[in-house]
Design a protein around this motif. Structure first.
Motif, PDB file in Angstrom:
ATOM      1  N   PRO A  44       0.805  -1.241   0.000  1.00  0.00           N
ATOM      2  CA  PRO A  44       0.000   0.000   0.000  1.00  0.00           C
ATOM      3  C   PRO A  44       0.828   1.276   0.000  1.00  0.00           C
ATOM      4  O   PRO A  44       0.537   2.210  -0.759  1.00  0.00           O
ATOM      5  N   ASP A  45       1.869   1.345   0.828  1.00  0.00           N
ATOM      6  CA  ASP A  45       2.655   2.573   0.909  1.00  0.00           C
ATOM      7  C   ASP A  45       3.352   2.879  -0.415  1.00  0.00           C
ATOM      8  O   ASP A  45       3.403   4.032  -0.861  1.00  0.00           O
ATOM      9  N   SER A  46       3.878   1.849  -1.071  1.00  0.00           N
ATOM     10  CA  SER A  46       4.567   2.047  -2.352  1.00  0.00           C
ATOM     11  C   SER A  46       3.597   2.491  -3.438  1.00  0.00           C
ATOM     12  O   SER A  46       3.911   3.353  -4.264  1.00  0.00           O
ATOM     13  N   LEU A  47       2.416   1.914  -3.428  1.00  0.00           N
ATOM     14  CA  LEU A  47       1.415   2.281  -4.429  1.00  0.00           C
ATOM     15  C   LEU A  47       0.985   3.734  -4.255  1.00  0.00           C
ATOM     16  O   LEU A  47       0.897   4.495  -5.230  1.00  0.00           O
ATOM     17  N   ARG A  48       0.697   4.125  -3.018  1.00  0.00           N
ATOM     18  CA  ARG A  48       0.288   5.516  -2.773  1.00  0.00           C
ATOM     19  C   ARG A  48       1.413   6.491  -3.137  1.00  0.00           C
ATOM     20  O   ARG A  48       1.174   7.547  -3.738  1.00  0.00           O
ATOM     21  N   ALA A  49       2.659   6.133  -2.785  1.00  0.00           N
ATOM     22  CA  ALA A  49       3.795   7.011  -3.074  1.00  0.00           C
ATOM     23  C   ALA A  49       4.013   7.156  -4.577  1.00  0.00           C
ATOM     24  O   ALA A  49       4.331   8.247  -5.072  1.00  0.00           O
ATOM     25  N   ALA A  50       3.820   6.079  -5.315  1.00  0.00           N
ATOM     26  CA  ALA A  50       4.014   6.134  -6.766  1.00  0.00           C
ATOM     27  C   ALA A  50       2.975   7.024  -7.431  1.00  0.00           C
ATOM     28  O   ALA A  50       3.281   7.792  -8.352  1.00  0.00           O
ATOM     29  N   VAL A  51       1.726   6.954  -6.963  1.00  0.00           N
ATOM     30  CA  VAL A  51       0.678   7.826  -7.501  1.00  0.00           C
ATOM     31  C   VAL A  51       1.001   9.284  -7.192  1.00  0.00           C
ATOM     32  O   VAL A  51       0.889  10.165  -8.055  1.00  0.00           O
ATOM     33  N   ALA A  52       1.416   9.550  -5.959  1.00  0.00           N
ATOM     34  CA  ALA A  52       1.738  10.927  -5.569  1.00  0.00           C
ATOM     35  C   ALA A  52       2.894  11.487  -6.394  1.00  0.00           C
ATOM     36  O   ALA A  52       2.887  12.658  -6.785  1.00  0.00           O
ATOM     37  N   GLU A  53       3.882  10.640  -6.693  1.00  0.00           N
ATOM     38  CA  GLU A  53       5.024  11.087  -7.494  1.00  0.00           C
ATOM     39  C   GLU A  53       4.598  11.464  -8.907  1.00  0.00           C
ATOM     40  O   GLU A  53       5.034  12.493  -9.452  1.00  0.00           O
ATOM     41  N   LEU A  54       3.742  10.659  -9.501  1.00  0.00           N
ATOM     42  CA  LEU A  54       3.262  10.979 -10.854  1.00  0.00           C
ATOM     43  C   LEU A  54       2.417  12.247 -10.855  1.00  0.00           C
ATOM     44  O   LEU A  54       2.518  13.085 -11.755  1.00  0.00           O
ATOM     45  N   GLU A  55       1.569  12.407  -9.841  1.00  0.00           N
ATOM     46  CA  GLU A  55       0.747  13.621  -9.747  1.00  0.00           C
ATOM     47  C   GLU A  55       1.627  14.858  -9.610  1.00  0.00           C
ATOM     48  O   GLU A  55       1.337  15.910 -10.200  1.00  0.00           O
ATOM     49  N   ALA A  56       2.686  14.755  -8.825  1.00  0.00           N
ATOM     50  CA  ALA A  56       3.588  15.894  -8.630  1.00  0.00           C
ATOM     51  C   ALA A  56       4.251  16.295  -9.940  1.00  0.00           C
ATOM     52  O   ALA A  56       4.610  17.458 -10.145  1.00  0.00           O
ATOM     53  N   GLY A  57       4.391  15.326 -10.858  1.00  0.00           N
ATOM     54  CA  GLY A  57       4.984  15.612 -12.163  1.00  0.00           C
ATOM     55  C   GLY A  57       4.001  16.127 -13.182  1.00  0.00           C
ATOM     56  O   GLY A  57       4.368  16.393 -14.325  1.00  0.00           O
ATOM     57  N   GLY A  58       2.734  16.280 -12.779  1.00  0.00           N
ATOM     58  CA  GLY A  58       1.736  16.853 -13.684  1.00  0.00           C
ATOM     59  C   GLY A  58       0.729  15.869 -14.241  1.00  0.00           C
ATOM     60  O   GLY A  58      -0.202  16.264 -14.944  1.00  0.00           O
ATOM     61  N   THR A  59       0.877  14.577 -13.932  1.00  0.00           N
ATOM     62  CA  THR A  59      -0.083  13.574 -14.411  1.00  0.00           C
ATOM     63  C   THR A  59      -1.376  13.688 -13.612  1.00  0.00           C
ATOM     64  O   THR A  59      -1.347  13.921 -12.396  1.00  0.00           O
ATOM     65  N   THR A  60      -2.513  13.540 -14.266  1.00  0.00           N
ATOM     66  CA  THR A  60      -3.786  13.577 -13.545  1.00  0.00           C
ATOM     67  C   THR A  60      -3.878  12.376 -12.620  1.00  0.00           C
ATOM     68  O   THR A  60      -3.255  11.340 -12.855  1.00  0.00           O
ATOM     69  N   ARG A  61      -4.670  12.507 -11.564  1.00  0.00           N
ATOM     70  CA  ARG A  61      -4.780  11.406 -10.601  1.00  0.00           C
ATOM     71  C   ARG A  61      -5.315  10.147 -11.279  1.00  0.00           C
ATOM     72  O   ARG A  61      -4.821   9.041 -11.027  1.00  0.00           O
ATOM     73  N   LYS A  62      -6.310  10.304 -12.130  1.00  0.00           N
ATOM     74  CA  LYS A  62      -6.878   9.143 -12.810  1.00  0.00           C
ATOM     75  C   LYS A  62      -5.818   8.411 -13.622  1.00  0.00           C
ATOM     76  O   LYS A  62      -5.685   7.181 -13.542  1.00  0.00           O
ATOM     77  N   ASP A  63      -5.034   9.164 -14.415  1.00  0.00           N
ATOM     78  CA  ASP A  63      -4.001   8.547 -15.235  1.00  0.00           C
ATOM     79  C   ASP A  63      -2.891   7.958 -14.374  1.00  0.00           C
ATOM     80  O   ASP A  63      -2.307   6.916 -14.715  1.00  0.00           O
ATOM     81  N   ALA A  64      -2.580   8.627 -13.254  1.00  0.00           N
ATOM     82  CA  ALA A  64      -1.541   8.119 -12.359  1.00  0.00           C
ATOM     83  C   ALA A  64      -1.950   6.774 -11.765  1.00  0.00           C
ATOM     84  O   ALA A  64      -1.135   5.853 -11.650  1.00  0.00           O
ATOM     85  N   ILE A  65      -3.212   6.658 -11.390  1.00  0.00           N
ATOM     86  CA  ILE A  65      -3.711   5.402 -10.828  1.00  0.00           C
ATOM     87  C   ILE A  65      -3.616   4.278 -11.855  1.00  0.00           C
ATOM     88  O   ILE A  65      -3.176   3.166 -11.550  1.00  0.00           O
ATOM     89  N   VAL A  66      -3.985   4.573 -13.083  1.00  0.00           N
ATOM     90  CA  VAL A  66      -3.914   3.572 -14.156  1.00  0.00           C
ATOM     91  C   VAL A  66      -2.468   3.135 -14.380  1.00  0.00           C
ATOM     92  O   VAL A  66      -2.173   1.937 -14.504  1.00  0.00           O
ATOM     93  N   GLU A  67      -1.546   4.100 -14.419  1.00  0.00           N
ATOM     94  CA  GLU A  67      -0.141   3.789 -14.680  1.00  0.00           C
ATOM     95  C   GLU A  67       0.475   2.985 -13.538  1.00  0.00           C
ATOM     96  O   GLU A  67       1.200   2.010 -13.771  1.00  0.00           O
ATOM     97  N   VAL A  68       0.196   3.380 -12.304  1.00  0.00           N
ATOM     98  CA  VAL A  68       0.758   2.663 -11.152  1.00  0.00           C
ATOM     99  C   VAL A  68       0.205   1.239 -11.094  1.00  0.00           C
ATOM    100  O   VAL A  68       0.935   0.284 -10.808  1.00  0.00           O
ATOM    101  N   ALA A  69      -1.072   1.077 -11.358  1.00  0.00           N
ATOM    102  CA  ALA A  69      -1.660  -0.263 -11.367  1.00  0.00           C
ATOM    103  C   ALA A  69      -1.000  -1.134 -12.433  1.00  0.00           C
ATOM    104  O   ALA A  69      -0.730  -2.321 -12.212  1.00  0.00           O
ATOM    105  N   ARG A  70      -0.700  -0.533 -13.582  1.00  0.00           N
ATOM    106  CA  ARG A  70      -0.046  -1.283 -14.654  1.00  0.00           C
ATOM    107  C   ARG A  70       1.348  -1.719 -14.232  1.00  0.00           C
ATOM    108  O   ARG A  70       1.747  -2.868 -14.424  1.00  0.00           O
TER     109      ARG A  70
END
Length: 286
Positions: free
Chosen positions: A238-264
């Motif tokens: 869980p912690d790694s998944l949440r951190a990966a989404v937050a990192e992508l969002e900080a780079g400008g990726t939308t939350r929806k797209d970040a969730i899809v990418e991290v899940a992949r």
């Protein structure tokens, strides 16, 4: 209306040297019933250089009248005429007028063909020295800084080599925005005045190209940027998944797209990542 036996011909024109014109271009210019040109003055110079006399009607077809002129040209096609479309340089409809007419012709079952020839996109890609096995064309970036930054942020993770068009007076700004979005060390190439007398291809990391462009650039510009390097796999805790989404969002990726990418990357269902990010155990999938 006619029987729909007309033909729309998209003809590539030289991006530099007139000697690069495909042989069929002269034949089509001489025989077309209608020649639609982005700039009729440039068409006249081209036909003079090629030693061609246009026997058909010449009409202007540019960004300002494309919507109004498309139905007129479609009517000519439906009446069985051969319509030749040329733009100032390269292939029509690629960051140039033409798409509306092609779409209208296809919708009415009119034959659409092309005279292949020079292309700034493919020429720049080929000489850039960057990977060519997979690439995408992004055209011109938005002029407004905010829109430009958002577009580039969306492309930060794009793995394919990217090709852009840019105006010479905006090249330094565009390169700086790319360096910010992609990182200063991302390899790139600025291709200037391709196939012309003063052709120049400048290769290097984006930060170096920004400094080079600060002295000013003249002529037609095509920018090629290497795609993003492969991303590391994400651990499934869980912690790694949440951190990966937050990192992508900080780079400008939308939350929806970040969730899809991290899940992949992690090989887990999107629902699982969504629930972790939103702090719920159930709920709808994003």
């Amino acid at each position: 209306m006619g029987d729909g036996s007309g033909v729309l011909v998209l003809a590539a024109t030289p991006i530099g040297r007139v000697a690069d014109a495909p042989p069929r271009l002269a034949e089509e210019l001489a025989s077309a019933d209608v020649v639609a040109a982005e700039d009729t003055r440039r068409l006249k110079r081209l036909t003079n250089d090629l030693g061609v006399t246009v026997s058909g009607r010449i009409v202007s077809y540019f960004e300002g009248n494309e919507s109004a002129r498309t139905p007129v040209l479609l009517e000519a096609l439906l009446d069985g005429e051969r319509v030749l479309l040329v733009t100032d340089a390269g292939m029509p409809s690629v960051s140039d007028p033409g798409y509306r007419l092609v779409a209208a012709a296809v919708e009415h079952d009119v034959l659409v063909t092309a005279v292949p020839g020079p292309s700034a996109v493919l020429t720049a890609l080929a000489v850039s020295g960057l990977p060519v096995d997979r690439f995408c064309f992004e055209g011109f970036l938005p002029r407004k800084a905010g829109e430009r930054s958002r577009r580039l942020a969306d492309l930060a993770g794009e793995p394919r080599t990217m090709v852009f068009f840019e105006a010479p007076h905006r090249t330094e700004v565009a390169l700086a925005a790319m360096a910010e979005a992609f990182g200063p060390d991302r390899p790139a190439a600025v291709c200037r005045e391709l196939t012309k007398t003063h052709e120049e291809v400048r290769r290097g990391p984006l930060a170096e190209l920004v400094a080079w462009a600060a002295d000013g650039i003249r002529g037609e510009v095509t920018i090629v940027v290497q795609g993003a390097p492969p991303t590391a796999e994400v651990a499934g805790d869980p912690d790694s998944l949440r951190a990966a989404v937050a990192e992508l969002e900080a780079g400008g990726t939308t939350r929806k797209d970040a969730i899809v990418e991290v899940a992949r990357r992690a090989g887990v269902p999107k629902r699982e990542v969504y629930n972790l990010v939103h702090g719920s155990k159930g709920g709808a999938q994003p």
